[in-house]
Design a protein around this motif. Sequence first.
Motif, PDB file in Angstrom:
ATOM      1  N   THR A   1      -2.245   0.888  -8.702  1.00 26.36           N
ATOM      2  CA  THR A   1      -1.942   2.329  -8.705  1.00 26.36           C
ATOM      3  C   THR A   1      -0.838   2.691  -7.713  1.00 26.36           C
ATOM      4  O   THR A   1      -0.328   3.807  -7.734  1.00 26.36           O
ATOM      5  N   ILE A   2      -0.483   1.751  -6.843  1.00 25.53           N
ATOM      6  CA  ILE A   2       0.558   2.008  -5.835  1.00 25.53           C
ATOM      7  C   ILE A   2       1.933   1.790  -6.471  1.00 25.53           C
ATOM      8  O   ILE A   2       2.277   0.677  -6.871  1.00 25.53           O
TER       9      ILE A   2
ATOM     10  N   SER B   1       5.777   4.898  -2.697  1.00 32.60           N
ATOM     11  CA  SER B   1       4.559   5.615  -2.306  1.00 32.60           C
ATOM     12  C   SER B   1       4.305   5.512  -0.809  1.00 32.60           C
ATOM     13  O   SER B   1       4.639   4.505  -0.176  1.00 32.60           O
TER      14      SER B   1
ATOM     15  N   VAL C   1       1.855   4.795   2.104  1.00 33.50           N
ATOM     16  CA  VAL C   1       0.648   3.965   2.177  1.00 33.50           C
ATOM     17  C   VAL C   1       0.203   3.790   3.627  1.00 33.50           C
ATOM     18  O   VAL C   1       0.975   3.959   4.566  1.00 33.50           O
TER      19      VAL C   1
END
Length: 231
Positions: free
Chosen positions: A211-212, A216, A218
């Motif tokens: 899903t990353i 993104s 994190v």
Amino acid sequence: MARKKYKTRRRVTKKNYRADTYRNRQKNSGEINRLQQRILNFLYLAEAPRKLKEIERAVATSKTGGKEFASALETLVRSGDIIKNNRRAYTISTAASLFEARLEMNHRGFGFAEELSKRDESQLIRQEKGRKAPYISPNNLGSARHDDRILVRIFKTRKDDRAEAEVIGILKRSSDQLVGIYNVGRGFGEVLPEDPRFPFVLKLRTPPPTTIADGSAVLVSVQSTDEALPT
């Protein structure tokens, strides 16, 4: 009949002999300096005299030999950073230029040893006041990160009265987590820390969740910065 193959030898000249000698000296000098740092860190944390064999077992690696270890130890004794007692055990000298500090990093890759404190003869840590925060160059940071509690050695004072120091060891990590931006790259990708005072790129050792996406934000757990890439 097959022709014999002969290995070609490099022709030894004064020029390449001197170059090889210089490189070997630089390599040996760097290894001895790292040994000195490990010896100082070990004895500082030990807080008590240690025998020669104890020190060697704690700091020597497969890349170091007995000569390098003996040279590093002897240099520290001559400089007054460590002393040898009448029981042939070694300990940190109270005259050694060793300080505990907090690392304040700059986004350009260098740092300063803030909040200096020094251990006295009674093993108490006392704050040092009225001294400029020593400068730490990128080459002398080791694997230290912003806000870590570190052990530093001051090795010279500049004309502007600011001292220069090198990181001897990490006393306490500020955090083992960092927020950054994930980038798809080699291997499992990389993470660029959001805070510019962490001037390196982290390489992921395990694949991120599917899903990353690239770009993104994190939160990652930092295991080591020894192999981090400088920005």
